[in-house]
Write an enzyme that holds these catalytic residues in place. Structure first.
Site, PDB file in Angstrom:
ATOM      1  N   ARG A  18      62.984  17.858 -31.114  1.00  0.00           N
ATOM      2  CA  ARG A  18      61.778  18.343 -30.440  1.00  0.00           C
ATOM      3  C   ARG A  18      61.610  19.825 -30.758  1.00  0.00           C
ATOM      4  O   ARG A  18      62.591  20.543 -30.990  1.00  0.00           O
ATOM      5  CB  ARG A  18      61.903  18.161 -28.925  1.00  0.00           C
ATOM      6  CG  ARG A  18      61.850  16.726 -28.463  1.00  0.00           C
ATOM      7  CD  ARG A  18      60.423  16.175 -28.449  1.00  0.00           C
ATOM      8  NE  ARG A  18      60.377  14.838 -27.883  1.00  0.00           N
ATOM      9  CZ  ARG A  18      60.282  13.718 -28.603  1.00  0.00           C
ATOM     10  NH1 ARG A  18      60.223  13.769 -29.915  1.00  0.00           N
ATOM     11  NH2 ARG A  18      60.226  12.537 -28.000  1.00  0.00           N
ATOM     12  N   HIS A  77      54.868  16.140 -37.090  1.00  0.00           N
ATOM     13  CA  HIS A  77      55.516  15.169 -36.189  1.00  0.00           C
ATOM     14  C   HIS A  77      55.283  13.729 -36.657  1.00  0.00           C
ATOM     15  O   HIS A  77      54.832  12.865 -35.899  1.00  0.00           O
ATOM     16  CB  HIS A  77      55.023  15.356 -34.745  1.00  0.00           C
ATOM     17  CG  HIS A  77      56.038  14.907 -33.723  1.00  0.00           C
ATOM     18  ND1 HIS A  77      56.320  15.597 -32.583  1.00  0.00           N
ATOM     19  CD2 HIS A  77      56.852  13.814 -33.690  1.00  0.00           C
ATOM     20  CE1 HIS A  77      57.249  14.973 -31.891  1.00  0.00           C
ATOM     21  NE2 HIS A  77      57.590  13.875 -32.545  1.00  0.00           N
TER      22      HIS A  77
HETATM   23  P1  NAP Z   1      69.925   8.672 -28.489  1.00  0.00           P
HETATM   24  O1  NAP Z   1      70.263   7.335 -29.031  1.00  0.00           O
HETATM   25  O2  NAP Z   1      69.784   8.825 -27.019  1.00  0.00           O
HETATM   26  O3  NAP Z   1      71.027   9.687 -29.034  1.00  0.00           O
HETATM   27  C1  NAP Z   1      71.116  10.996 -28.589  1.00  0.00           C
HETATM   28  C2  NAP Z   1      72.375  11.621 -29.158  1.00  0.00           C
HETATM   29  O4  NAP Z   1      72.422  13.002 -28.785  1.00  0.00           O
HETATM   30  C3  NAP Z   1      73.672  10.984 -28.619  1.00  0.00           C
HETATM   31  O5  NAP Z   1      74.634  10.906 -29.632  1.00  0.00           O
HETATM   32  C4  NAP Z   1      74.101  11.973 -27.541  1.00  0.00           C
HETATM   33  O6  NAP Z   1      75.503  12.012 -27.305  1.00  0.00           O
HETATM   34  C5  NAP Z   1      73.675  13.279 -28.169  1.00  0.00           C
HETATM   35  N1  NAP Z   1      73.543  14.317 -27.146  1.00  0.00           N
HETATM   36  C6  NAP Z   1      72.733  14.352 -26.071  1.00  0.00           C
HETATM   37  N2  NAP Z   1      72.928  15.475 -25.359  1.00  0.00           N
HETATM   38  C7  NAP Z   1      73.897  16.151 -26.004  1.00  0.00           C
HETATM   39  C8  NAP Z   1      74.561  17.387 -25.756  1.00  0.00           C
HETATM   40  N3  NAP Z   1      74.260  18.145 -24.691  1.00  0.00           N
HETATM   41  N4  NAP Z   1      75.515  17.774 -26.623  1.00  0.00           N
HETATM   42  C9  NAP Z   1      75.841  17.033 -27.692  1.00  0.00           C
HETATM   43  N5  NAP Z   1      75.258  15.839 -27.980  1.00  0.00           N
HETATM   44  C10 NAP Z   1      74.293  15.417 -27.146  1.00  0.00           C
HETATM   45  O7  NAP Z   1      68.558   9.204 -29.128  1.00  0.00           O
HETATM   46  P2  NAP Z   1      67.846   8.731 -30.485  1.00  0.00           P
HETATM   47  O8  NAP Z   1      67.133   7.453 -30.286  1.00  0.00           O
HETATM   48  O9  NAP Z   1      68.823   8.842 -31.599  1.00  0.00           O
HETATM   49  O10 NAP Z   1      66.715   9.868 -30.602  1.00  0.00           O
HETATM   50  C11 NAP Z   1      67.073  11.248 -30.644  1.00  0.00           C
HETATM   51  C12 NAP Z   1      65.845  12.122 -30.514  1.00  0.00           C
HETATM   52  O11 NAP Z   1      65.087  12.098 -31.712  1.00  0.00           O
HETATM   53  C13 NAP Z   1      64.821  11.695 -29.450  1.00  0.00           C
HETATM   54  O12 NAP Z   1      65.220  12.074 -28.150  1.00  0.00           O
HETATM   55  C14 NAP Z   1      63.582  12.440 -29.901  1.00  0.00           C
HETATM   56  O13 NAP Z   1      63.574  13.729 -29.326  1.00  0.00           O
HETATM   57  C15 NAP Z   1      63.779  12.568 -31.418  1.00  0.00           C
HETATM   58  N6  NAP Z   1      62.794  11.761 -32.166  1.00  0.00           N
HETATM   59  C16 NAP Z   1      61.912  12.394 -32.988  1.00  0.00           C
HETATM   60  C17 NAP Z   1      60.995  11.665 -33.722  1.00  0.00           C
HETATM   61  C18 NAP Z   1      60.065  12.325 -34.698  1.00  0.00           C
HETATM   62  O14 NAP Z   1      59.159  11.665 -35.220  1.00  0.00           O
HETATM   63  N7  NAP Z   1      60.262  13.587 -35.018  1.00  0.00           N
HETATM   64  C19 NAP Z   1      60.937  10.274 -33.591  1.00  0.00           C
HETATM   65  C20 NAP Z   1      61.846   9.652 -32.749  1.00  0.00           C
HETATM   66  C21 NAP Z   1      62.774  10.404 -32.036  1.00  0.00           C
HETATM   67  P3  NAP Z   1      76.291  10.735 -26.711  1.00  0.00           P
HETATM   68  O15 NAP Z   1      76.289   9.731 -27.845  1.00  0.00           O
HETATM   69  O16 NAP Z   1      77.623  11.249 -26.430  1.00  0.00           O
HETATM   70  O17 NAP Z   1      75.495  10.277 -25.522  1.00  0.00           O
END
Ligand code: NAP
Length: 335
Positions: free
Chosen positions: A250, A298
């Site tokens: 983000r 985005h």
């Molecule tokens: P996810 O499955 O919830 O994975 C989040 C990861 O971040 C997990 O490994 C989590 O650790 C880690 N994390 C969270 N808080 C942390 C912290 N304080 N310190 C270290 N690691 C931390 O999410 P996802 O589905 O992969 O998506 C990730 C993000 O991508 C979304 O939230 C969104 O913001 C972004 N996104 C962007 C687009 C775009 O088009 N640009 C599209 C889709 C998503 P744990 O494994 O230990 O819980």
């Protein structure tokens, strides 16, 4: 699209059950920034007769079972006393938690979609290769019909670090490892069953060690109270000099002024940014004019309307049966 593939985490009977229930669900589409009409046909196809509410007149708010959200306006959900489900149209729920009126009783869910993961993998792989293989330089030299070789560094000698080893980060790690890059990842909790060759770090104590190995750093964290401003001056100082930053998380993960300072000093060599604090990025923003920064609007990945409709209706069915939706998030951690 291949529906079986895109919804392979679903109970396939879910939408069928919804269509035969005596009362069709009532779903409000809420966004302060997006015209959500494009989602209507998919919901009507998945659940004929569904009661959809869009726009300024949402009708009787006590009839609404579920809200589908992308940056919802503040003060609306709190007036829906029977809201059981709040569904994000994307992978993150930060835009929903940013408004203070999420009912405590409602389940907050995000989309997890194999096609979204594949789109992200394609974008991230392109961004890594684009800088690692000097594609900007080739585009430039082609303009002047100049045959100029850039250094060719083997993928295994280029270290890629992924902050956020969740659904999307892990999918990117697997593909980058398959190409031969040296890949490490960082998450909050330690991981088991890691793909072969992936060096994984967990927790704040290991952040410095992780960052020291990131010729390219990819941010795939959710935006939470802990990760807001994660990409800042202190973090950049711990990267190898000249590192490439890819932010597909983000916009608010990045402290914009710190990036400009780090680029000016050469500490960060280049940045590929798909998410910005202000979207659309204003025409006068300094990022546009900096040749070391590549902006995309985005578009790293998307989820198709039929997947959103299927997952949301499935979540309602699971909740009606007293269950917990698979992709329910925890408002306390923010993801
Ligand atoms: P996810 O499955 O919830 O994975 C989040 C990861 O971040 C997990 O490994 C989590 O650790 C880690 N994390 C969270 N808080 C942390 C912290 N304080 N310190 C270290 N690691 C931390 O999410 P996802 O589905 O992969 O998506 C990730 C993000 O991508 C979304 O939230 C969104 O913001 C972004 N996104 C962007 C687009 C775009 O088009 N640009 C599209 C889709 C998503 P744990 O494994 O230990 O819980």
């Amino acid at each position: 699209m291949n529906t079986t593939d895109a919804t392979d985490t679903l109970d396939s009977s879910a939408t069928k059950d919804t269509s035969v229930s005596p009362r069709k669900p009532c779903v409000a589409f809420l966004s302060a920034v997006l015209d959500m009409h494009y989602l209507v046909p998919a919901f009507k196809a998945a659940c004929p007769g569904i009661d959809l509410r869009l726009g300024s007149d949402l009708g009787k708010l006590d009839e609404i079972d579920a809200a589908l959200c992308w940056y919802p306006p503040a003060g609306v959900m709190s007036q829906m006393p029977n809201l059981r489900l709040v569904q994000s149209v994307g992978a993150g729920v930060d835009h929903i938690l940013a408004v203070p009126d999420l009912p405590a009783s409602a389940s907050l869910c995000r989309i997890v979609d194999p096609d979204m993961a594949r789109g992200m993998v394609a974008y991230v792989t392109w961004a890594v290769i684009h800088r690692h293989r000097h594609m900007d330089d080739y585009i430039e030299s082609a303009r002047s019909h100049s045959w100029v070789e850039q250094p060719v560094v083997a993928p295994r000698k280029h270290r890629v670090g992924i902050a956020g080893l969740g659904t999307l980060g892990m999918a990117c790690a697997r593909t980058l490892l398959g190409i031969g890059y040296s890949v490490c990842g960082w998450s909050r909790s330690a991981k088991s069953d890691l793909p072969e060759g992936l060096a994984a770090y967990a927790g704040n104590d290991t952040l410095g060690e992780f960052l020291g190995q990131c010729d390219t750093l990819i941010c795939l964290l959710p935006l939470t109270d802990e990760t807001r401003g994660f990409l800042n001056e202190k973090l950049f100082a711990q990267l190898p000099k000249g590192a490439h930053l890819i932010n597909v998380g983000r916009g608010d993960h990045l402290v914009e002024a710190d990036l400009l300072t780090a680029l000016a000093s050469g500490q960060v060599g280049a940045a590929t940014l798909d998410a910005l604090t202000q979207e659309p990025l204003p025409a006068e923003h300094p990022f546009w004019a900096d040749p070391r920064i590549l902006i995309t609007p985005h578009i790293a990945t998307r989820t198709s309307p039929d997947v959103i409709a299927a997952q949301m209706l499935n979540n309602l069915t699971v909740l009606d049966a007293g269950g917990r939706p698979r992709w329910q998030t925890d408002p306390a951690t923010g993801y």
